[in-house]
Design a protein around this motif. Sequence first.
Motif, PDB file in Angstrom:
ATOM      1  N   ALA A  10       0.894  -1.192  -0.064  1.00 32.86           N
ATOM      2  CA  ALA A  10       0.109  -0.086  -0.227  1.00 32.86           C
ATOM      3  C   ALA A  10       0.577   1.286  -0.041  1.00 32.86           C
ATOM      4  CB  ALA A  10      -0.828   0.018   1.220  1.00 32.86           C
ATOM      5  N   ARG A  11       0.309   2.247  -0.665  1.00 31.49           N
ATOM      6  CA  ARG A  11       1.290   3.575  -0.726  1.00 31.49           C
ATOM      7  C   ARG A  11       1.296   4.217   0.338  1.00 31.49           C
ATOM      8  NH1 ARG A  11      -0.666   6.833  -5.960  1.00 31.49           N
ATOM      9  NH2 ARG A  11       0.945   7.971  -5.012  1.00 31.49           N
ATOM     10  N   GLN A  12       2.486   4.905   0.691  1.00 31.40           N
ATOM     11  CA  GLN A  12       2.816   5.582   1.828  1.00 31.40           C
ATOM     12  C   GLN A  12       2.367   7.128   1.133  1.00 31.40           C
ATOM     13  OE1 GLN A  12       3.381   4.701   4.874  1.00 31.40           O
ATOM     14  NE2 GLN A  12       2.834   2.810   4.137  1.00 31.40           N
ATOM     15  N   MET A  13       1.204   7.705   1.537  1.00 29.31           N
ATOM     16  CA  MET A  13       0.744   8.865   1.033  1.00 29.31           C
ATOM     17  C   MET A  13       0.133   9.794   1.979  1.00 29.31           C
ATOM     18  SD  MET A  13      -2.485   7.684  -1.491  1.00 29.31           S
ATOM     19  CE  MET A  13      -2.328   9.256  -2.359  1.00 29.31           C
ATOM     20  N   ARG A  14       0.124  11.184   1.700  1.00 27.74           N
ATOM     21  CA  ARG A  14      -0.655  11.867   2.742  1.00 27.74           C
ATOM     22  C   ARG A  14      -1.891  12.299   1.975  1.00 27.74           C
ATOM     23  NH1 ARG A  14       0.157  14.731   7.273  1.00 27.74           N
ATOM     24  NH2 ARG A  14      -1.030  16.724   7.322  1.00 27.74           N
ATOM     25  N   LEU A  15      -2.947  11.810   2.555  1.00 29.89           N
ATOM     26  CA  LEU A  15      -4.281  12.204   2.192  1.00 29.89           C
ATOM     27  C   LEU A  15      -5.200  12.950   3.053  1.00 29.89           C
ATOM     28  CD1 LEU A  15      -6.393  10.885   0.072  1.00 29.89           C
ATOM     29  CD2 LEU A  15      -6.928   9.044   1.478  1.00 29.89           C
ATOM     30  N   ALA A  16      -5.956  13.815   2.347  1.00 32.32           N
ATOM     31  CA  ALA A  16      -6.806  14.743   2.731  1.00 32.32           C
ATOM     32  C   ALA A  16      -8.157  14.681   2.282  1.00 32.32           C
ATOM     33  CB  ALA A  16      -6.305  15.986   3.100  1.00 32.32           C
ATOM     34  N   PHE A  17      -9.047  15.102   2.787  1.00 28.11           N
ATOM     35  CA  PHE A  17     -10.533  15.382   2.276  1.00 28.11           C
ATOM     36  C   PHE A  17     -11.068  16.567   2.557  1.00 28.11           C
ATOM     37  CE2 PHE A  17     -10.145  10.867   3.329  1.00 28.11           C
ATOM     38  CZ  PHE A  17     -10.526  10.002   2.367  1.00 28.11           C
ATOM     39  N   ALA A  53     -12.243   8.425   6.771  1.00 27.69           N
ATOM     40  CA  ALA A  53     -10.906   8.879   6.853  1.00 27.69           C
ATOM     41  C   ALA A  53     -10.063   8.170   7.833  1.00 27.69           C
ATOM     42  CB  ALA A  53     -11.096  10.508   7.376  1.00 27.69           C
ATOM     43  N   ASP A  54     -10.621   7.840   9.023  1.00 27.94           N
ATOM     44  CA  ASP A  54      -9.751   6.928  10.010  1.00 27.94           C
ATOM     45  C   ASP A  54      -9.155   5.581   9.249  1.00 27.94           C
ATOM     46  OD1 ASP A  54      -8.560   6.677  12.369  1.00 27.94           O
ATOM     47  OD2 ASP A  54     -10.454   5.308  12.820  1.00 27.94           O
ATOM     48  N   ALA A  55     -10.283   5.012   8.556  1.00 25.76           N
ATOM     49  CA  ALA A  55     -10.231   3.752   7.911  1.00 25.76           C
ATOM     50  C   ALA A  55      -8.923   3.802   6.793  1.00 25.76           C
ATOM     51  CB  ALA A  55     -11.498   3.302   7.376  1.00 25.76           C
ATOM     52  N   CYS A  56      -8.797   4.839   6.289  1.00 33.28           N
ATOM     53  CA  CYS A  56      -7.937   5.040   5.198  1.00 33.28           C
ATOM     54  C   CYS A  56      -6.587   5.516   5.645  1.00 33.28           C
ATOM     55  CB  CYS A  56      -8.428   5.363   3.911  1.00 33.28           C
ATOM     56  SG  CYS A  56      -9.057   7.000   3.798  1.00 33.28           S
ATOM     57  N   GLY A  57      -6.593   6.132   6.826  1.00 31.44           N
ATOM     58  CA  GLY A  57      -5.319   6.578   7.491  1.00 31.44           C
ATOM     59  C   GLY A  57      -5.100   7.903   6.953  1.00 31.44           C
ATOM     60  N   ALA A  58      -6.328   8.861   6.752  1.00 32.46           N
ATOM     61  CA  ALA A  58      -6.235  10.297   6.197  1.00 32.46           C
ATOM     62  C   ALA A  58      -5.432  11.156   7.171  1.00 32.46           C
ATOM     63  CB  ALA A  58      -7.502  10.691   5.736  1.00 32.46           C
ATOM     64  N   ALA A  59      -4.784  12.317   6.770  1.00 38.34           N
ATOM     65  CA  ALA A  59      -4.104  13.167   7.606  1.00 38.34           C
ATOM     66  C   ALA A  59      -5.248  14.244   8.072  1.00 38.34           C
ATOM     67  CB  ALA A  59      -3.131  13.938   6.872  1.00 38.34           C
ATOM     68  N   GLU A  60      -6.181  14.446   7.395  1.00 40.49           N
ATOM     69  CA  GLU A  60      -7.091  15.392   8.024  1.00 40.49           C
ATOM     70  C   GLU A  60      -8.281  15.406   7.072  1.00 40.49           C
ATOM     71  OE1 GLU A  60      -6.124  19.706   8.003  1.00 40.49           O
ATOM     72  OE2 GLU A  60      -4.722  19.200   6.400  1.00 40.49           O
ATOM     73  N   LEU A  61      -9.503  16.290   7.711  1.00 36.27           N
ATOM     74  CA  LEU A  61     -10.631  16.558   6.821  1.00 36.27           C
ATOM     75  C   LEU A  61     -10.558  18.059   6.936  1.00 36.27           C
ATOM     76  CD1 LEU A  61     -13.422  14.496   8.317  1.00 36.27           C
ATOM     77  CD2 LEU A  61     -12.282  13.939   6.329  1.00 36.27           C
ATOM     78  N   LYS A 118       0.683  13.175  -2.483  1.00 36.72           N
ATOM     79  CA  LYS A 118      -0.047  14.098  -1.565  1.00 36.72           C
ATOM     80  C   LYS A 118      -1.378  14.675  -2.027  1.00 36.72           C
ATOM     81  CE  LYS A 118       0.840  17.832   1.481  1.00 36.72           C
ATOM     82  NZ  LYS A 118       1.998  18.830   2.102  1.00 36.72           N
ATOM     83  N   LEU A 119      -2.339  13.964  -1.661  1.00 40.37           N
ATOM     84  CA  LEU A 119      -3.616  14.273  -2.419  1.00 40.37           C
ATOM     85  C   LEU A 119      -4.836  14.476  -1.520  1.00 40.37           C
ATOM     86  CD1 LEU A 119      -5.300  13.589  -4.863  1.00 40.37           C
ATOM     87  CD2 LEU A 119      -5.511  10.989  -3.943  1.00 40.37           C
ATOM     88  N   CYS A 120      -5.438  15.535  -2.060  1.00 39.98           N
ATOM     89  CA  CYS A 120      -6.706  15.785  -1.348  1.00 39.98           C
ATOM     90  C   CYS A 120      -7.910  15.782  -2.220  1.00 39.98           C
ATOM     91  CB  CYS A 120      -6.610  17.317  -1.076  1.00 39.98           C
ATOM     92  SG  CYS A 120      -8.123  17.857  -0.156  1.00 39.98           S
ATOM     93  N   LEU A 121      -8.753  14.726  -1.555  1.00 39.00           N
ATOM     94  CA  LEU A 121     -10.063  14.505  -2.513  1.00 39.00           C
ATOM     95  C   LEU A 121     -10.878  15.459  -2.205  1.00 39.00           C
ATOM     96  CD1 LEU A 121     -10.331  10.663  -2.199  1.00 39.00           C
ATOM     97  CD2 LEU A 121      -9.242  11.892  -4.259  1.00 39.00           C
ATOM     98  N   VAL A 122     -11.630  16.198  -3.258  1.00 36.30           N
ATOM     99  CA  VAL A 122     -12.499  17.390  -2.877  1.00 36.30           C
ATOM    100  C   VAL A 122     -13.979  16.596  -3.261  1.00 36.30           C
ATOM    101  CG1 VAL A 122     -13.183  19.466  -4.058  1.00 36.30           C
ATOM    102  CG2 VAL A 122     -11.047  19.045  -3.839  1.00 36.30           C
ATOM    103  N   LEU A 123     -14.645  16.863  -2.294  1.00 31.58           N
ATOM    104  CA  LEU A 123     -15.990  16.303  -2.234  1.00 31.58           C
ATOM    105  C   LEU A 123     -17.327  17.273  -2.220  1.00 31.58           C
ATOM    106  CD1 LEU A 123     -14.719  13.676   0.304  1.00 31.58           C
ATOM    107  CD2 LEU A 123     -15.092  13.214  -1.903  1.00 31.58           C
ATOM    108  N   GLY A 124     -18.153  17.479  -3.171  1.00 28.27           N
ATOM    109  CA  GLY A 124     -19.053  18.549  -3.147  1.00 28.27           C
ATOM    110  C   GLY A 124     -20.205  18.162  -2.070  1.00 28.27           C
ATOM    111  N   ASN A 125     -20.929  19.303  -2.256  1.00 26.24           N
ATOM    112  CA  ASN A 125     -22.333  19.236  -1.706  1.00 26.24           C
ATOM    113  C   ASN A 125     -23.261  18.071  -2.184  1.00 26.24           C
ATOM    114  OD1 ASN A 125     -25.315  19.998  -2.350  1.00 26.24           O
ATOM    115  ND2 ASN A 125     -24.655  21.104  -0.307  1.00 26.24           N
ATOM    116  N   GLU A 126     -23.984  17.217  -1.348  1.00 28.52           N
ATOM    117  CA  GLU A 126     -24.469  16.241  -1.505  1.00 28.52           C
ATOM    118  C   GLU A 126     -25.743  16.279  -2.548  1.00 28.52           C
ATOM    119  OE1 GLU A 126     -24.260  17.650   1.626  1.00 28.52           O
ATOM    120  OE2 GLU A 126     -24.337  15.947   3.258  1.00 28.52           O
ATOM    121  N   VAL A 127     -26.125  17.494  -2.903  1.00 30.24           N
ATOM    122  CA  VAL A 127     -27.071  17.659  -3.872  1.00 30.24           C
ATOM    123  C   VAL A 127     -26.524  18.314  -5.227  1.00 30.24           C
ATOM    124  CG1 VAL A 127     -29.287  18.905  -4.533  1.00 30.24           C
ATOM    125  CG2 VAL A 127     -29.171  17.748  -2.362  1.00 30.24           C
TER     126      VAL A 127
END
Length: 177
Positions: free
Chosen positions: A22-29, A47-55, A122-131
């Motif tokens: 598994a990759r050693q990466m810095r992940l944020a959302f 976020a906890d399950a995939c070891g993310a750095a932060e929200l 070093k990745l930040c996944l951008v997650l939009g509004n539910e609608v």
Amino acid sequence: MKTIRAKTGVRKMHKEHFPEEARQMRLAFLLQDWDDPYNVGGMFRVADACGAAELILTGKTPQPPHPQIHVTSLGHHRRVSWRQIARYDDACRTLKEEGYHLLAVEIADGAEHYMHYPYPDKLCLVLGNEVHGVYSTVMKQCDGAVFIPMAGKGRSLNVHVAAAVVAFEALLGEKEG
């Protein structure tokens, strides 16, 4: 076969079976203008399950302490770092200055299949509004976008479920380059 219930047993199993490759990466959302505190709680668990750095919570996204977040997160809101940046443009600019690659999880022109994206370290996944999804002003600041193809008639997955699918692909899929 017997269900493992003890926390130590579960941790041992996860440690033994999480791939060494598994990759050693810095992940944020980045959670852009979410409405539902239950989704935020679910996102803390992801976020906890995939070891993310932060929200990074933006706009009107509910934040701890909030009773509905606590119910859904099952305590994960206490384990994952988070910060609130009120304005979307400020959040995007700050994350880019910190060296993050901003990747929208969105059905958009030019979006790539989530399994074929060259995820950086070093990745930040951008997650939009539910609608309304990721707003166009935020999309313009993203370095790319990915989508998850749907086999049924539904247009998309729940936002924190989609985040989990893409995050684990980034962690466990092929490395960039």
